[in-house]
Design an enzyme around this catalytic site. Sequence first.
Site, PDB file in Angstrom:
ATOM      1  N   LYS A  71      69.203  24.658  29.622  1.00  0.00           N
ATOM      2  CA  LYS A  71      68.359  24.026  30.635  1.00  0.00           C
ATOM      3  C   LYS A  71      68.495  22.505  30.643  1.00  0.00           C
ATOM      4  O   LYS A  71      68.489  21.884  31.708  1.00  0.00           O
ATOM      5  CB  LYS A  71      66.889  24.424  30.406  1.00  0.00           C
ATOM      6  CG  LYS A  71      66.568  25.849  30.885  1.00  0.00           C
ATOM      7  CD  LYS A  71      66.934  26.048  32.339  1.00  0.00           C
ATOM      8  CE  LYS A  71      66.338  27.297  32.936  1.00  0.00           C
ATOM      9  NZ  LYS A  71      66.802  27.523  34.328  1.00  0.00           N
ATOM     10  N   TYR A  88      68.219  28.881  25.406  1.00  0.00           N
ATOM     11  CA  TYR A  88      67.648  28.587  26.725  1.00  0.00           C
ATOM     12  C   TYR A  88      67.433  27.076  26.906  1.00  0.00           C
ATOM     13  O   TYR A  88      67.774  26.503  27.936  1.00  0.00           O
ATOM     14  CB  TYR A  88      66.325  29.345  26.837  1.00  0.00           C
ATOM     15  CG  TYR A  88      65.561  29.174  28.128  1.00  0.00           C
ATOM     16  CD1 TYR A  88      65.964  29.816  29.290  1.00  0.00           C
ATOM     17  CD2 TYR A  88      64.406  28.391  28.165  1.00  0.00           C
ATOM     18  CE1 TYR A  88      65.236  29.685  30.467  1.00  0.00           C
ATOM     19  CE2 TYR A  88      63.677  28.247  29.337  1.00  0.00           C
ATOM     20  CZ  TYR A  88      64.097  28.904  30.482  1.00  0.00           C
ATOM     21  OH  TYR A  88      63.384  28.762  31.642  1.00  0.00           O
ATOM     22  N   SER A 134      63.794  23.077  32.577  1.00  0.00           N
ATOM     23  CA  SER A 134      62.612  23.667  31.938  1.00  0.00           C
ATOM     24  C   SER A 134      62.018  22.686  30.945  1.00  0.00           C
ATOM     25  O   SER A 134      62.731  21.854  30.372  1.00  0.00           O
ATOM     26  CB  SER A 134      63.016  24.949  31.197  1.00  0.00           C
ATOM     27  OG  SER A 134      61.976  25.400  30.350  1.00  0.00           O
TER      28      SER A 134
END
Length: 304
Positions: free
Chosen positions: A169, A165, A152
């Site tokens: 990622k 997150y 991401s």
Amino acid sequence: MTLDFAGRVAIVTGAGGGLGRQHALALAARGARVLVNDLGGAVDGSGSTASAAQAVVDEIRAAGGEALANNASVSDFDAVLAMVQQAIDAWGRVDILVNNAGILRDKSFAKMDMADFRLVVDVHLMGAAYCCRAVWPHMQAQNYGRIVMTTSSTGLYGNFGQANYGAAKLAQVGLMQTLAIEGAKYGIHVNALAPTAATRMTEGLMPEEVLAALKPEAVVPAMLVLAHESAPTRTILCAGAGSFEAAHITLTQGVYLGTGPDVPERLAAQLAQVTDRSGDMVPQSGAAQGKHEVERAMAAHRGS
């Protein structure tokens, strides 16, 4: 060249909706047999139902394709092993793994519960590692494999409220780097996709016209390129709204300062030169950094 997947077997995790669903449909439309995995939970990972995966399987079958449903949690290694065995039992091989499953537990770091941090890492990072480990021996045995990690822009560049997150990622990129090296002699190519797409994980975060441009379908071509037999390896492709880019982790030329009591001050004074990206490179392995540094040191020693 048409990107054909006839005869290939693919596993797509988190494929009950959004981007994963588009991945599964596209692979099936181009001839792959697809195991559609989805826990069927909420965006935050809570709950479970087999209906999400089965609905996509029904779509694929209605269009004349072959598909199976699976609702394992990728954070459960035993369930992941059983998922891969399901594909092997049905079709005899696994050629493609698309690690797409994920959840969100967004909050600023100061307010973030560490249990939520761990859960996001477990699903994104450990889930990808479990799936890779489960398919790895099969891919080794057949001397062929294509693995696509879903990284991401948050992992690559950061985003407010997504420390958990982003950490998970970017960790997938680190996993990709080493698996690509270890898989090379077995014909296993490992790449990463950084999508920008509007899914239920992004609802309410962007204006409608932006959401319309960021259709998940626009990301799928990058996945197909990374999953195809002609795929590169150790490549990070970024995709969104019809545009495609590549991201690189580079190493600058830097400066040689040697050792000594004044090196901290000299480094601080020359930091702009150290971070200057003129002539930066993309190392082919972690050893390249050490090689570069030792070569600079040896050259300085010979010159003294």
